[in-house]
Design an enzyme around this catalytic site. Structure first.
Site, PDB file in Angstrom:
ATOM      1  N   PHE A 134       0.864  -1.182   0.000  1.00  0.00           N
ATOM      2  CA  PHE A 134       0.000   0.000   0.000  1.00  0.00           C
ATOM      3  C   PHE A 134       0.905   1.239   0.000  1.00  0.00           C
ATOM      4  CE2 PHE A 134      -3.339   2.668   1.853  1.00  0.00           C
ATOM      5  CZ  PHE A 134      -4.482   2.117   1.300  1.00  0.00           C
ATOM      6  N   ASP A 215       2.423  -4.977   8.354  1.00  0.00           N
ATOM      7  CA  ASP A 215       1.202  -4.173   8.273  1.00  0.00           C
ATOM      8  C   ASP A 215       0.060  -5.157   8.016  1.00  0.00           C
ATOM      9  OD1 ASP A 215      -0.985  -2.684   7.512  1.00  0.00           O
ATOM     10  OD2 ASP A 215       0.182  -1.221   6.366  1.00  0.00           O
ATOM     11  N   TYR A 240     -10.779  -0.252  10.558  1.00  0.00           N
ATOM     12  CA  TYR A 240     -12.029   0.092   9.849  1.00  0.00           C
ATOM     13  C   TYR A 240     -12.339  -0.858   8.709  1.00  0.00           C
ATOM     14  CZ  TYR A 240      -8.354   2.720   7.372  1.00  0.00           C
ATOM     15  OH  TYR A 240      -7.188   3.090   6.751  1.00  0.00           O
ATOM     16  N   LYS A 241     -11.461  -1.823   8.437  1.00  0.00           N
ATOM     17  CA  LYS A 241     -11.722  -2.786   7.367  1.00  0.00           C
ATOM     18  C   LYS A 241     -12.456  -3.992   7.974  1.00  0.00           C
ATOM     19  CE  LYS A 241      -7.991  -0.850   4.662  1.00  0.00           C
ATOM     20  NZ  LYS A 241      -6.544  -0.822   4.403  1.00  0.00           N
ATOM     21  N   ARG A 392     -12.133  -5.546  -6.705  1.00  0.00           N
ATOM     22  CA  ARG A 392     -12.013  -6.336  -5.470  1.00  0.00           C
ATOM     23  C   ARG A 392     -13.406  -6.656  -4.938  1.00  0.00           C
ATOM     24  NH1 ARG A 392      -8.040  -3.282  -1.404  1.00  0.00           N
ATOM     25  NH2 ARG A 392      -9.792  -1.833  -1.480  1.00  0.00           N
TER      26      ARG A 392
HETATM   27  C1  PLP Z   1      -5.871   0.378   4.590  1.00  0.00           C
HETATM   28  C2  PLP Z   1      -4.395   0.336   4.686  1.00  0.00           C
HETATM   29  C3  PLP Z   1      -3.678   1.428   5.220  1.00  0.00           C
HETATM   30  C4  PLP Z   1      -4.379   2.692   5.607  1.00  0.00           C
HETATM   31  O1  PLP Z   1      -3.580   3.621   6.267  1.00  0.00           O
HETATM   32  P1  PLP Z   1      -4.248   4.760   7.141  1.00  0.00           P
HETATM   33  O2  PLP Z   1      -3.096   5.389   7.817  1.00  0.00           O
HETATM   34  O3  PLP Z   1      -5.244   4.112   8.056  1.00  0.00           O
HETATM   35  O4  PLP Z   1      -4.956   5.695   6.213  1.00  0.00           O
HETATM   36  C5  PLP Z   1      -2.299   1.286   5.327  1.00  0.00           C
HETATM   37  N1  PLP Z   1      -1.671   0.160   4.927  1.00  0.00           N
HETATM   38  C6  PLP Z   1      -2.339  -0.885   4.411  1.00  0.00           C
HETATM   39  C7  PLP Z   1      -1.614  -2.122   3.977  1.00  0.00           C
HETATM   40  C8  PLP Z   1      -3.723  -0.825   4.267  1.00  0.00           C
HETATM   41  O5  PLP Z   1      -4.379  -1.863   3.741  1.00  0.00           O
END
Ligand code: PLP
Length: 432
Positions: A134, A215, A240-241, A392
């Site tokens: 990400f 992560d 939040y996921k 997705r």
């Molecule tokens: C959703 C997600 C994030 C989101 O980062 P935020 O700081 O919460 O905006 C970061 N890394 C990964 C791998 C994600 O899937």
């Protein structure tokens, strides 16, 4: 879920209904399902539950009636909220209560942890990450390298992907060379849904004396983790996921007990030894727990939904959630294979078939993915699009039905067969 499973599916609608009837694990009644929608985007933002809503309502009431008193008289007291949510979530990640805390947000927690665990020394200056992560992780890792006086062009090394979908663990291990100071990887890749072998990668990093962190934003809440058993050094994830904590809800971090004496590099007063925080000393004395990595006052309103959201996950059981998730993604892939894999409606599956190698969503690939996604949304089916060509689709064990999965595939077939997507403009929205 470590064993392999054989499923016997059928393509007819009645079969989908049978799967729902026989399902022992539906918590759909606990959730608010958007009206006349088939919500397949719980891997981006999980839905609201009654339980989550109750937590927020209670905190609002506590604030109303107790004012500042809520810090100690709230139930649970706001002062200990971050630690108590951490202890509550520990079973999802195989950790001790003091190794997990609910704090900050994902990228902030990455900064807090990497600044502590990235200690370049004696020619070990590199951070090993991967090119499919990400983007926020990569931005943050680059800035951490810069802050330590190093050059991200040289000191951030990204494990490559052959096909833009998957990473090969052997390749990553092959890159754990003498110059590597830290490895930082995702658990599940946000686009393809590949689940990396965290245990293996951790063992190999440690054989070479390299600390490793993950992560887990795309896996906690749908895939069980065993951080202590695996010896992972640190981890962080959003809530939040698959954890259904609501937009921007407080994230989590984990620090292995072997490191709890380490000085957090980004200090703040909520990381202070709790009993002495209000002594207001100018010398920082960090808590010897994951709580030591907190920086600021906990965001109580953004944490409150998590209590109820976690209750549901704990009640369902993470192993049961995983079992159902694998069955749902298998069913979805089976239907796509049977109904969409040939002829004009070719949709490819860009997610590993082996259960142990995938997370909770399925990536469907098509060169018109973006416009297909738009067409699906107009029909009330909510997946999401990730460039260049991925749709997705995430069946969420707690609230998605098998019949919805069946309908998603029927809708997809109609959109693709009739080229309905061609009526949509080729530009992308700000959020997809
Ligand atoms: C959703 C997600 C994030 C989101 O980062 P935020 O700081 O919460 O905006 C970061 N890394 C990964 C791998 C994600 O899937």
């Amino acid at each position: 879920m470590r064993e392999e499973i054989e499923y016997q599916f059928r393509t007819d609608e009645e079969f989908a209904r049978t799967l729902d009837r026989d399902d022992p694990l539906s918590f759909r009644d606990h959730f608010f399902i958007p009206e006349s929608k088939i919500y397949m985007d719980g891997n981006s933002l999980g839905l609201q539950s009654r339980n989550a809503r109750q937590g927020v309502q209670r905190v609002l009431d506590e604030w109303k009636t107790l004012g500042i008193g809520g810090w100690l008289e709230g139930n649970p007291p706001w002062f200990y909220y971050a630690e108590s949510l951490g202890a509550k979530a520990r079973g999802l990640v195989g950790a001790l209560p003091e190794e997990v805390v609910a704090t900050g947000t994902t990228t902030i927690n990455l900064h807090a942890l990497v600044s502590t665990f990235y200690q370049p020394h004696h020619g070990r200056t590199t951070i090993l990450a991967d090119e499919l992560n990400f983007p926020t992780d990569i931005y943050a890792l680059r800035s951490q390298i810069r802050l330590k006086g190093h050059d991200p062009e040289r000191d951030l090394v990204l494990a490559p992907s052959d096909d833009g979908r998957y990473l090969d663990e052997q390749t990553i291990v092959g890159m754990m060379t003498d110059d590597v100071a830290l490895v930082c990887l995702p658990s599940v890749l946000y686009r393809s849904g590949q689940l990396l072998d965290i245990k293996y990668l951790t063992e190999e990093a440690h054989k070479r004396g390299i600390p490793i962190g993950f992560d887990c934003s795309h896996s906690v809440g749908v895939v069980p983790h065993y951080f202590d058993e695996w010896g992972v050094d640190f981890a962080f994830w959003c809530s939040y996921k698959y954890m259904n904590g609501g937009p921007g809800s407080t994230a989590f971090l984990y620090v292995n007990k072997a490191h709890l004496q380490k000085e957090p590099a980004l200090a703040g007063w909520f990381g202070y030894v709790k009993e002495k925080q209000f002594d207001m000393n100018l010398e920082f004395e960090h808590a010897q727990s994951a709580g030591g990595w907190q920086i600021s006052s906990p965001s109580i309103l953004s944490s409150a939904p998590l209590e109820g959201a976690l209750d549901i996950i704990l009640q369902a059981g993470i192993e049961n959630i995983r079992r159902k998730s694998l069955m749902m993604t298998s069913y979805l892939m089976y239907l796509v294979d049977e109904i969409l894999a040939d002829g004009p409606s070719t949709v490819r599956i860009g997610t590993p078939r082996e259960p142990a190698r995938r997370g909770g969503h399925v990536a469907l690939e098509h060169e018109e993915a973006m416009r297909i996604c738009e067409a699906l949304k107009v029909r009330g089916v909510i997946p999401d699009f990730r460039p260049p060509d991925v749709i997705r689709v995430a069946p969420i064990p707690l609230y998605t039905t098998y019949h919805e999965i069946w309908r998603v595939v029927q809708n997809l077939k109609e959109v693709v067969d009739t080229r309905e997507y061609e009526t949509f403009p080729p530009e992308r929205n700000a959020i997809s």
